[in-house]
Design a protein around this motif. Sequence first.
Motif, short mmCIF file in Angstrom:
data_model
loop_
_atom_site.label_atom_id
_atom_site.label_comp_id
_atom_site.label_asym_id
_atom_site.label_seq_id
_atom_site.Cartn_x
_atom_site.Cartn_y
_atom_site.Cartn_z
N ASP A 1 0.80 -1.22 0.00
CA ASP A 1 0.00 0.00 0.00
C ASP A 1 0.84 1.28 0.00
OD1 ASP A 1 0.99 -0.31 2.55
OD2 ASP A 1 -0.89 0.20 3.56
N PRO B 1 -0.21 2.99 -5.74
CA PRO B 1 0.67 2.28 -4.79
C PRO B 1 1.43 1.15 -5.49
CG PRO B 1 -1.58 1.54 -4.52
CD PRO B 1 -1.63 2.65 -5.54
N ASP C 1 1.24 -1.96 -5.10
CA ASP C 1 0.41 -3.11 -5.47
C ASP C 1 -0.19 -2.97 -6.85
OD1 ASP C 1 -0.78 -5.65 -4.81
OD2 ASP C 1 -2.69 -4.60 -4.66
N GLN D 1 -5.28 4.98 -5.41
CA GLN D 1 -5.69 5.30 -4.03
C GLN D 1 -6.55 6.56 -4.01
OE1 GLN D 1 -1.79 5.70 -2.28
NE2 GLN D 1 -1.86 3.67 -1.35
#
Length: 627
Positions: free
Chosen positions: A197, A218, A220, A446
């Motif tokens: 994250d 992020p 990921d 995000q």
Amino acid sequence: MTQTQPMIENRPPSVAHLFLQRVEATPDHEAYRYPVPAQGGGPDQWRSLNWSQAAQRVHAIAAGLMELGVRPEERVAIASGTRVEWLLTDLGILCAGAATTTIYPSTNADESSFILADSGSRVLFAEDAGQLAKARERRAELPELAHVVVIDASAVPGGTADDGWVLSLEELERRGATYLETRPQAIKETVAGITADQLATLIYTSGTTGRPKGVRLPHDCWSYMAKAIASTGLLGPEDVQYLWLPLAHVFGKVLTAGQIEIGHITAVDGRVDKIIENLPVVQPTYMAAVPRIFEKVYNGVAAKAREGGAAKYRIFQWAAGIAREYAKVSQENRRASGNPSVPFGLSVKHAVADKLVYAKIREAFGGRLRACVSGSAALAPEIGYFFSGAGIHILEGYGLTESSAASFVNPGEAYRTGTVGKPLPGTEVRIAEDGEILLRGPGIMQGYHGLPEKTEEVLEPDGWFHTGDIGELSEDGFLRITDRKKDLIKTSGGKYISPAEVEGQFKAVCPFVSNVLVIGANRNFCTALIALDEPTIETWAKEHGQEGKPYAEVVASEGARELIQGYVDRINADLQRWQTIKKFRLLPRDLTVEHGELTPSLKLKRPVVEREFQTLIDEMYEGTREA
């Protein structure tokens, strides 16, 4: 209707992890090829880095940043064109646990300064003296910018300047190597501490109005994209990718993640004017591009056929028709029965056209190209069918900066021209009641950096992202984009029109067009602003007694207007009455990134173009009654 693909499980936290795994698995395999200008002129010399050699430089850059005091999640900006150092620098930033802020080299000093300040970037990698000058000009406004690292060492006399504020990439790597002598485990330990994250990338959207927004992606997102791309089976370790797309753009950036997971070779050179020269040298098996590149190739092939005389041009037109028919029939048959065979008569014609026309086109692409991926904007289906029938298989895909670029892609041999394919594994798609495409999955951002209210406008609490695009899903999961929600035109008569659809049809029939903008919102008929492709119209001018005249004079001639009127009449014959182009104006110059009318990925900025050429628009509607 909602489509959900299987999730990608057991992915590592970051691409930095994947990079270390790749280097360990195939240290001696070729990773990158890049051009070096030959001494005294002549063709460029291409050199290579294997994964171990790339890692040595990446680790030195990462350690150099640590030595400068850069800490995890702090932002480090790159203002550079697409080159091998961009890739190495980005990986160095990620392996230092920091986050990359991307800046297009064409961005002006004011907007560059805004991005650096808004992101809070601590270090800037500047490509050359020009990029350094933009940072120097605004240094007083950038108190957080501690250092500028210049990739082109010749822009840094003596290697350092400005009390250590500026240093060369070579100097940074030397400092990093020294740092690693006393801390040999620094890179592994830092990468091991990266979590999924943590912020990896800030990419600023090139908005048509106001300041750009920083999209927070992020680690990921990229780890997921790497695994998802690999899972499609479109690429393997033996492939050679030609990468020229802007790496400041999410489309270019996502290609780097997929390469690290798969381990294939990437030949990198961002000079767009070198594409035609590079393709026969690189001989790629795979390439990603934006529709404008395919349009330019198509127009160039058509123009060359015209130069060869009437007979040669008729052969090209015949072959183009056969290519489209062959592609449509084979795709329809594959869809209906799984067998892409075509009738014998069409197959014979296709074989003849292949020898006369298509083989030469494939050779111009290097002769080994298995597939191209097209994204960033819609490809006119008729151009897609032409290349498909000619053996250049264009797999359209779809995604946004906010979805890490690759949300959909066409599935290999089963691709369908005119669609953007199926969702990548792990990506969910839903069509809202008003036709808007909603996405959810690990690739979604995000949010917008420092803009919670803007984030709330597009990102629902349960993770669904509003794309702003209108589309349709087939029963078997293929997505077709019909338009941008905000770009749909409603005439004063209450009819809705997709300008992109009309523009795509025009590009497919007119080999002289470079850019076209259909106008008609709140008007009682549609008009168009049309920019012509300069090399193509110059060839026409030579054939029609206008050789040597400047572009603006050629397009202002009655002959040029009549030429384009013929193509407008052709598409009008196939449009609904309210879609037809009643009037048009030829622009005195082409639209450009430099004038702010195109994004760096060559998408049209409609409001900017309309403002710039408002006088021509007013002329077309003069004396008409508006809604």
